[in-house]
Design an enzyme around this catalytic site. Structure first.
Site, PDB file in Angstrom:
ATOM      1  N   SER A   8      95.721  48.424   8.328  1.00 39.20           N
ATOM      2  CA  SER A   8      96.144  48.054   6.972  1.00 39.20           C
ATOM      3  C   SER A   8      95.830  49.195   6.017  1.00 39.20           C
ATOM      4  O   SER A   8      94.974  50.026   6.287  1.00 39.20           O
ATOM      5  CB  SER A   8      95.431  46.785   6.520  1.00 39.20           C
ATOM      6  OG  SER A   8      95.720  46.533   5.157  1.00 39.20           O
ATOM      7  N   HIS A   9      96.531  49.218   4.880  1.00 42.03           N
ATOM      8  CA  HIS A   9      96.200  50.169   3.818  1.00 42.03           C
ATOM      9  C   HIS A   9      94.839  49.842   3.216  1.00 42.03           C
ATOM     10  O   HIS A   9      94.156  50.704   2.700  1.00 42.03           O
ATOM     11  CB  HIS A   9      97.242  50.086   2.700  1.00 42.03           C
ATOM     12  CG  HIS A   9      98.518  50.771   3.029  1.00 42.03           C
ATOM     13  ND1 HIS A   9      99.347  50.350   4.031  1.00 42.03           N
ATOM     14  CD2 HIS A   9      99.105  51.868   2.488  1.00 42.03           C
ATOM     15  CE1 HIS A   9     100.391  51.160   4.087  1.00 42.03           C
ATOM     16  NE2 HIS A   9     100.273  52.079   3.169  1.00 42.03           N
ATOM     17  N   SER A  10      94.484  48.554   3.282  1.00 41.60           N
ATOM     18  CA  SER A  10      93.299  48.088   2.576  1.00 41.60           C
ATOM     19  C   SER A  10      92.228  47.623   3.564  1.00 41.60           C
ATOM     20  O   SER A  10      92.472  46.734   4.386  1.00 41.60           O
ATOM     21  CB  SER A  10      93.705  46.936   1.659  1.00 41.60           C
ATOM     22  OG  SER A  10      92.601  46.094   1.412  1.00 41.60           O
ATOM     23  N   ASP A  67     100.390  46.670   8.678  1.00 42.85           N
ATOM     24  CA  ASP A  67     100.922  45.975   7.511  1.00 42.85           C
ATOM     25  C   ASP A  67     102.309  46.461   7.104  1.00 42.85           C
ATOM     26  O   ASP A  67     103.288  45.818   7.431  1.00 42.85           O
ATOM     27  CB  ASP A  67      99.923  45.887   6.340  1.00 42.85           C
ATOM     28  CG  ASP A  67      99.407  47.220   5.816  1.00 42.85           C
ATOM     29  OD1 ASP A  67      99.841  48.263   6.303  1.00 42.85           O
ATOM     30  OD2 ASP A  67      98.561  47.191   4.896  1.00 42.85           O
TER      31      ASP A  67
END
Lengths: 128, 207
Positions: A8-10, A67
């Site tokens: 994920s980016h986060s 994602d």
């Protein structure tokens, strides 16, 4: 046992998904996260993803859930860099539902092909 | 004493830093407002990590690509990372770069970006600047031009490519979510690719 990598980016998204998935697959140790950059910034890092795939691999292959956008692109790059040394594929599946299904199936001892197939069944699931 | 390849990459980093806000503003219009910030973070890391005195151009370019992969964060990470790594393959073991090498670098970088981004010309991406630049560069070199003259022509075509991206709809990346609303805005990736070519041109001109 088949491994799982959440991309994920986060970091918060990835850790949250991991917590959620492990509720359904307690004791499963093959789930790794590769999210954000080294300093915690939002983003994806192909090298960290590659390392997470290597960590998650116990010899039975790894299913990757990513994602969006560059998450997919970085995961593809990571897989290219592994150059066939790990049996690994990105599941074409929603990341939350897919991760839960993958963790359940992998912890139950499913084969790589089975885990991937079950994970991708979440793709068409209607929520209502 | 630093090598030419180090100095050139360091200059590209300076250009990105100088244009950081401009690139981020372009990306705010049609994307997630991080292109300049991401690229600047990447090149800061590159300039710290690549060796100053290694004459092996291929090795330095490869290290540049690997560092961008880990530090840019957005889609430009794998895209520019791939471009520099492919350039590194062309230059493996070489200590001098000829016009023919640069032609091969451009073509390999473009092929890498196309494969990684699954994009073709006309989708409002960096390819809309790089492909015409590469084509005219080859034409000029075949016609007997020196590398700086050929790069001048390449930069002109890349600038035209940026203008072209204003006229089309994005079908790749975050900007594609905007559909027709992306028309009228120039592509940040085409812009940073053109800035890169212009910096290389200016660097070689001074040599």
């Amino acid at each position: 046992m088949v491994g799982i990598v959440i991309v994920s980016h986060s970091p918060k998204i990835a850790e949250g998904i991991r917590d959620l998935a492990l509720e359904m697959a307690q004791g499963y140790e093959g789930l790794y996260c590769a999210a954000g950059l080294e300093d915690g910034t939002i983003g994806t890092d192909a090298v960290r993803i590659m390392e997470a795939i290597q960590d998650a691999d116990a010899g039975d292959g790894v299913v990757v859930l990513a994602d969006l956008g560059s998450g997919i692109m970085s995961a593809e790059m990571a897989i290219d860099m592994l150059d066939g040394s790990v049996k690994v594929q990105i599941a074409d599946a929603p990341i939350v539902e897919g991760a839960i299904l993958a963790a359940v199936e992998a912890s139950a001892g499913g084969t790589f092909e089975h885990v991937l197939e079950e994970t991708e069944k979440t793709r068409g699931l209607s929520k209502l | 004493m630093s090598t030419k390849v180090y100095d050139c990459i360091s200059r590209i980093g300076d250009t990105i830093e100088e244009n950081k806000d401009f690139l981020t503003d372009l990306d705010r219009e049609i994307g997630d407002a991080d292109h300049g910030v991401n690229m600047a973070r990447g090149f800061h890391a590159v300039v710290e990590k690549i060796p100053k005195d290694d004459g092996n151009i291929g090795a330095v370019l490869k290290k540049t690509g690997m560092t961008l992969l880990s530090t840019v964060g957005g889609a430009s990470g794998p895209l520019y990372g791939t471009a520099y790594m492919e350039a590194g393959k062309v230059m493996a073991g070489k200590t001098e770069m000829t016009a023919e090498d640069f032609s091969a670098i451009l073509k390999a970088a473009i092929a890498g970006i196309q494969k990684r981004g699954k994009a073709v010309r006309g989708e409002k991406t960096m390819l809309d600047a790089l492909i015409p630049a590469s084509e005219i560069f080859d034409e000029k070199i075949a016609g007997g031009s020196d590398i700086v003259t050929a790069l001048n022509a390449a930069c002109e075509e890349a600038e035209k490519g940026i203008e072209y991206t204003k006229t089309i709809r994005a079908t790749k990346g975050r900007a594609s979510y905007l559909g027709d609303r992306s028309i009228g805005h120039q592509d940040p990736g085409a812009t940073s690719a053109t800035l890169t070519l212009e910096t290389i041109r200016d660097f070689l001109k001074e040599e």
